[in-house]
Design a protein around this motif. Structure first.
Motif, short mmCIF file in Angstrom:
data_model
loop_
_atom_site.label_atom_id
_atom_site.label_comp_id
_atom_site.label_asym_id
_atom_site.label_seq_id
_atom_site.Cartn_x
_atom_site.Cartn_y
_atom_site.Cartn_z
N VAL A 1 -43.76 63.55 104.69
CA VAL A 1 -43.31 63.64 106.08
C VAL A 1 -42.67 62.32 106.52
O VAL A 1 -43.02 61.25 106.02
N GLY A 2 -41.73 62.43 107.47
CA GLY A 2 -41.13 61.25 108.05
C GLY A 2 -40.17 60.51 107.14
O GLY A 2 -39.90 60.93 106.01
N ALA A 3 -39.68 59.40 107.65
CA ALA A 3 -38.74 58.57 106.89
C ALA A 3 -39.50 57.65 105.94
O ALA A 3 -40.70 57.45 106.06
N SER A 4 -38.77 57.09 104.98
CA SER A 4 -39.37 56.13 104.06
C SER A 4 -39.88 54.92 104.85
O SER A 4 -39.27 54.50 105.83
N LEU A 5 -41.01 54.35 104.40
CA LEU A 5 -41.64 53.26 105.12
C LEU A 5 -41.08 51.89 104.73
O LEU A 5 -41.07 50.97 105.53
N ASN A 6 -40.67 51.75 103.50
CA ASN A 6 -40.12 50.47 103.04
C ASN A 6 -39.54 50.63 101.65
O ASN A 6 -39.56 51.72 101.07
N SER A 7 -39.05 49.54 101.10
CA SER A 7 -38.58 49.53 99.72
C SER A 7 -39.09 48.25 99.06
O SER A 7 -38.86 47.16 99.59
N THR A 8 -39.80 48.38 97.94
CA THR A 8 -40.38 47.24 97.25
C THR A 8 -39.67 47.00 95.93
O THR A 8 -39.44 47.94 95.16
N GLU A 9 -39.32 45.76 95.65
CA GLU A 9 -38.70 45.41 94.37
C GLU A 9 -39.75 45.42 93.27
O GLU A 9 -40.77 44.74 93.37
N ILE A 10 -39.51 46.20 92.22
CA ILE A 10 -40.44 46.32 91.10
C ILE A 10 -39.93 45.44 89.95
O ILE A 10 -38.76 45.49 89.57
N VAL A 11 -40.85 44.64 89.41
CA VAL A 11 -40.51 43.67 88.37
C VAL A 11 -41.54 43.70 87.25
O VAL A 11 -42.61 44.28 87.39
N MET A 12 -41.18 43.06 86.14
CA MET A 12 -42.14 42.83 85.06
C MET A 12 -42.75 41.45 85.27
O MET A 12 -42.07 40.54 85.73
N ALA A 13 -44.03 41.31 84.97
CA ALA A 13 -44.72 40.03 85.15
C ALA A 13 -44.99 39.40 83.80
O ALA A 13 -45.40 40.07 82.85
N LEU A 14 -44.76 38.10 83.72
CA LEU A 14 -45.00 37.33 82.50
C LEU A 14 -45.84 36.11 82.84
O LEU A 14 -45.95 35.72 84.01
N PRO A 15 -46.45 35.49 81.84
CA PRO A 15 -47.25 34.30 82.11
C PRO A 15 -46.44 33.21 82.80
O PRO A 15 -45.25 33.06 82.55
N LYS A 16 -47.08 32.48 83.68
CA LYS A 16 -46.41 31.41 84.42
C LYS A 16 -45.81 30.38 83.46
O LYS A 16 -46.46 29.95 82.50
N ASP A 17 -44.56 30.03 83.71
CA ASP A 17 -43.83 29.02 82.94
C ASP A 17 -43.38 29.50 81.56
O ASP A 17 -42.88 28.69 80.77
N ALA A 18 -43.55 30.77 81.24
CA ALA A 18 -43.03 31.30 79.97
C ALA A 18 -41.55 31.62 80.17
O ALA A 18 -41.11 32.78 80.09
N ASP A 19 -40.77 30.58 80.43
CA ASP A 19 -39.38 30.77 80.85
C ASP A 19 -38.48 31.30 79.75
O ASP A 19 -37.56 32.08 80.01
N ASP A 20 -38.72 30.89 78.51
CA ASP A 20 -37.86 31.37 77.43
C ASP A 20 -38.09 32.86 77.17
O ASP A 20 -37.15 33.62 76.96
N LEU A 21 -39.35 33.29 77.25
CA LEU A 21 -39.65 34.71 77.08
C LEU A 21 -39.08 35.51 78.25
O LEU A 21 -38.53 36.60 78.06
N THR A 22 -39.20 34.98 79.46
CA THR A 22 -38.65 35.64 80.64
C THR A 22 -37.14 35.83 80.50
O THR A 22 -36.59 36.89 80.82
N SER A 23 -36.46 34.80 80.00
CA SER A 23 -35.01 34.87 79.80
C SER A 23 -34.64 35.95 78.79
O SER A 23 -33.68 36.71 78.99
N GLN A 24 -35.41 36.05 77.72
CA GLN A 24 -35.16 37.08 76.70
C GLN A 24 -35.39 38.49 77.27
O GLN A 24 -34.64 39.42 76.97
N ILE A 25 -36.43 38.63 78.07
CA ILE A 25 -36.73 39.93 78.70
C ILE A 25 -35.58 40.34 79.62
O ILE A 25 -35.14 41.50 79.60
N ASN A 26 -35.10 39.41 80.43
CA ASN A 26 -33.99 39.71 81.33
C ASN A 26 -32.72 40.08 80.56
O ASN A 26 -31.97 40.97 80.96
#
Length: 262
Positions: free
Chosen positions: A213-238
């Motif tokens: 019922v009704g209109a949509s309430l919001n829109s949330t950006e969905i992402v993958m989470a990786l360990p903090k500072d695992a920047d090289d792995l994050t870059s490969q995932i992207n």
């Protein structure tokens, strides 16, 4: 005697500091792209209780949008993907311990989470909606939730939306899983549920006694989470995510699981 105590204290402090430094260094090293590649598999953590994103069949197979997307990205890496099912509330802590390389589990991008993990690029925008029983005529839009009992799953974007309605609803009821909220809704223990539209449609196909019922309430950006500072792995995932999109594989997976107009 006092000198001995001070000396022991300094030794203990030094050892503790060394262990913390070693643990921190080892943690970052263990989640690097090189380590993951050498290991020969990408370990994905998720909670397989949220169709159509991820769920477990009666035969014990993992299925869903996140499963197909992870496997498509694994092919870009030329390494297999291993899925580990766990409780939603413990996923980030489990990744910090080294149980998973990445979390692909319909996780919303929030400021609080960003302090503890790396985020991938956004791979889906999740719209939250209001679900009621089909025989409910008194709730047709958000304003009609005034004084009502409304449920949502804890530690999700649905909970965030429900918290934002605190001045309107009569009572907010939080659940470990959205399936529990739907069960209470069916048996009239609550008046409405806030959840993602894709999940809502899956539930309505299984049980036509619910409606949006009704209109949509919001829109949330969905992402993958990786360990903090695992920047090289994050870059490969992207990079892998971008390739999957460029090749048209993302659209195929999206149409299979999340296209609500089909």
């Amino acid at each position: 005697m006092k000198k001995q105590l001070i000396s022991k204290f300094m030794v203990i402090t030094f050892i503790t500091s060394a262990l913390i430094a070693y643990a921190a260094t080892g943690f970052v090293s263990n989640v690097s792209w090189t380590k993951t590649k050498d290991k020969g598999e990408l370990v994905v953590g998720f909670c397989a209780q949220y169709p159509p994103f991820e769920f477990k069949t009666e035969a014990g197979e993992f299925k869903g949008f996140d499963v197909d997307l992870a496997n498509a990205m694994g092919k870009e890496f030329d390494i297999p993907v291993k899925f580990k099912d766990s409780e939603w509330q413990g996923l980030i802590a489990g990744m910090k311990k080294g149980d998973y390389d990445i979390l692909i589990t319909c996780m919303g991008k929030t400021t609080a989470r960003e302090q503890n993990v790396n985020f991938s690029d956004v791979y889906y925008n999740l719209t939250e909606v209001i679900i009621v029983r089909k025989d409910e005529d008194g709730i047709k839009e958000k304003a009609d939730l005034k004084g009502k009992v409304v449920g949502a799953q804890m530690a999700t974007s649905s909970e965030t939306v429900l918290d934002g309605l605190a001045g309107l609803v009569g009572e907010s009821k939080k659940y470990n899983y959205t399936t529990e909220a739907f069960l209470d809704l069916k048996h009239k223990r609550i008046d409405a549920v806030v959840c993602g539209i894709a999940y809502a449609i899956v539930q309505m196909k299984k049980d036509p006694s619910f409606k949006i019922v009704g209109a949509s309430l919001n829109s949330t950006e969905i992402v993958m989470a990786l360990p903090k500072d695992a920047d090289d792995l994050t870059s490969q995932i992207n990079s892998a995510l971008a390739k999957v999109k460029t090749k048209g594989l993302y659209k195929e997976i999206y149409d299979k699981w999340l296209n609500v107009n089909q």
